[in-house]
Design a protein around this motif. Structure first.
Motif, short mmCIF file in Angstrom:
data_model
loop_
_atom_site.label_atom_id
_atom_site.label_comp_id
_atom_site.label_asym_id
_atom_site.label_seq_id
_atom_site.Cartn_x
_atom_site.Cartn_y
_atom_site.Cartn_z
N LYS A 51 60.84 5.83 82.19
CA LYS A 51 61.74 6.15 81.12
C LYS A 51 62.32 4.84 81.29
O LYS A 51 62.76 4.83 79.47
N VAL A 54 60.91 2.87 78.01
CA VAL A 54 60.96 3.72 77.16
C VAL A 54 62.31 2.66 76.80
O VAL A 54 62.85 2.90 74.43
N THR A 62 55.92 4.15 74.00
CA THR A 62 55.32 5.20 73.26
C THR A 62 54.29 4.66 73.06
O THR A 62 53.90 6.18 73.44
N GLY A 67 52.54 5.44 77.25
CA GLY A 67 53.27 6.34 76.39
C GLY A 67 53.02 8.19 76.59
O GLY A 67 54.09 8.34 76.49
#
Length: 120
Positions: A51, A54, A62, A67
């Protein structure tokens, strides 16, 4: 905006370069490498490391198959908190339904539009 594009390019490029190195220097088949990417995305997401990646790299993290693994893990995590144990079975597919549908639809279109050729 330029920095966002640069971060996405660098992180996505590193992920793809690792895949290319695996193709070039191991005896792993592309299917095993792709599956490994999805599984590693799930594992890295479960540990809590994907996370932040990302958030830092955006589409650079992603779009690759890691992803997709992250998307499955996040979908399961969300659905478990809402529906309980049943979320284990429904969460991943619910979260990834749009991408799976697009892959099937565009694969069908490609199969109809283009002529099939043998590898020979």
């Amino acid at each position: 905006m330029f920095m966002d594009l640069l971060k996405a390019f660098l992180i996505g490029g590193v992920i793809c370069a690792i895949g290319q190195l695996l193709i070039d220097y191991t005896k792993l088949t592309p299917a095993r490498i792709l599956t490994g990417y999805v599984v590693s995305g799930v594992i890295i997401s479960a540990v809590g490391l994907y996370k932040p990646l990302v958030e830092f790299a955006g589409a650079g993290a992603t779009v690759p198959l890691t992803g997709f693994g992250h998307l499955l893990a996040e979908g399961i995590r969300k659905t478990i908190s809402e529906d309980g144990f049943l979320g284990i079975f429904t969460g991943g597919l619910t979260a990834a339904a749009g991408g799976i549908t697009a892959a099937i639809l565009f694969g069908l279109i490609a199969a109809v539009v283009f002529k099939q050729k043998d590898k020979n």
